[in-house]
Design a protein around this motif. Structure first.
Motif, PDB file in Angstrom:
ATOM      1  N   PRO A   7      17.271 -49.248   7.323  1.00 34.43           N
ATOM      2  CA  PRO A   7      15.977 -48.945   8.407  1.00 34.43           C
ATOM      3  C   PRO A   7      16.214 -47.957   9.425  1.00 34.43           C
ATOM      4  N   ASP A  25       2.744 -54.655  10.869  1.00 34.79           N
ATOM      5  CA  ASP A  25       4.580 -54.371  11.075  1.00 34.79           C
ATOM      6  C   ASP A  25       5.384 -54.971   9.696  1.00 34.79           C
ATOM      7  N   GLY A  26       4.402 -55.840   8.591  1.00 41.53           N
ATOM      8  CA  GLY A  26       4.902 -56.776   7.961  1.00 41.53           C
ATOM      9  C   GLY A  26       5.952 -55.743   6.846  1.00 41.53           C
ATOM     10  N   SER A  27       6.074 -56.044   5.372  1.00 50.98           N
ATOM     11  CA  SER A  27       6.420 -55.241   4.641  1.00 50.98           C
ATOM     12  C   SER A  27       5.670 -55.866   2.916  1.00 50.98           C
ATOM     13  N   LEU A  69      10.999 -59.524   5.317  1.00 53.49           N
ATOM     14  CA  LEU A  69      11.620 -58.031   6.361  1.00 53.49           C
ATOM     15  C   LEU A  69      13.327 -58.648   5.122  1.00 53.49           C
ATOM     16  N   GLY A  70      14.020 -57.306   4.977  1.00 49.70           N
ATOM     17  CA  GLY A  70      15.016 -57.998   3.999  1.00 49.70           C
ATOM     18  C   GLY A  70      15.295 -57.853   2.783  1.00 49.70           C
ATOM     19  N   ALA A  95      13.539 -54.592   1.912  1.00 51.42           N
ATOM     20  CA  ALA A  95      12.078 -54.415   2.697  1.00 51.42           C
ATOM     21  C   ALA A  95      12.302 -54.127   3.751  1.00 51.42           C
ATOM     22  N   VAL A  96      11.522 -53.300   4.574  1.00 52.84           N
ATOM     23  CA  VAL A  96      11.604 -53.339   5.810  1.00 52.84           C
ATOM     24  C   VAL A  96       9.949 -52.853   6.489  1.00 52.84           C
ATOM     25  N   PRO A  97      10.181 -52.505   8.290  1.00 57.29           N
ATOM     26  CA  PRO A  97       8.774 -52.844   8.580  1.00 57.29           C
ATOM     27  C   PRO A  97       7.704 -51.434   8.151  1.00 57.29           C
ATOM     28  N   ARG A  99       6.220 -50.941   5.608  1.00 57.08           N
ATOM     29  CA  ARG A  99       6.632 -49.887   4.531  1.00 57.08           C
ATOM     30  C   ARG A  99       6.104 -50.291   2.986  1.00 57.08           C
TER      31      ARG A  99
END
Length: 152
Positions: A7, A25-27, A69-70, A95-97, A99
């Motif tokens: 990120p 803001d999830g992914s 995330l992660g 996985a990033v916020p 996206r």
């Protein structure tokens, strides 16, 4: 194995674009599942998609799954006879916020090969061997037919 840029480097070319449709803001992880047109019988079997060992309802086409995330482990295979896990493929993504990580799975053209899973576009595994076998079979059939007419 595909890994998306961390990120702190949003300008990196390998970094997925911002998904403006997400407000929390999830992914998410989006996997496009494909098979080659000559392998149309694979449509009879629903592919198996697992994220971190948990089954995700899947079908041939694009499947989107919200994730935390992660880092996440993604696995895909086709449960097809006689092999129960045809075309198995694995990858790990970050996985990033805000996206969506885009992946593409391509089922192999020969049942004993592994599938291709990663950042699109992917190639069909075994395509050259399958075309070669098809041409060899067609050549032998034509030679057999010609032999029947010449001998008869």
């Amino acid at each position: 194995m595909a890994t998306i840029a961390p990120p702190y480097r949003p300008s990196s070319p390998g970094f997925p674009p911002v998904d403006s449709s997400r407000r929390d803001d999830g992914s998410a992880i989006a996997v496009t599942l494909r098979h080659a047109p000559p392998a149309f019988l694979l449509r009879l079997y629903a592919p198996v998609l697992e994220i971190d060992g948990q089954g995700v309802p899947a079908y041939w086409g694009r499947v989107v799954q919200s994730v935390a995330l992660g880092e996440h482990h993604v696995h895909v295979h086709v449960p097809c006879l006689p092999r129960s896990r045809m075309g198995a493929a694995d990858t790990t993504v970050l996985a990033v916020p805000g996206r969506t990580v885009e992946l593409e799975y391509r089922a192999p053209m020969l049942s004993f090969l592994r599938g291709a899973l990663g950042i699109p576009p992917q190639r069909y595994p075994g395509a050259v061997a399958a075309v070669t076998l098809l041409l060899l079979t067609a050549t032998l059939a034509i030679c057999g037919c010609i032999g029947l007419f010449v001998k008869g």
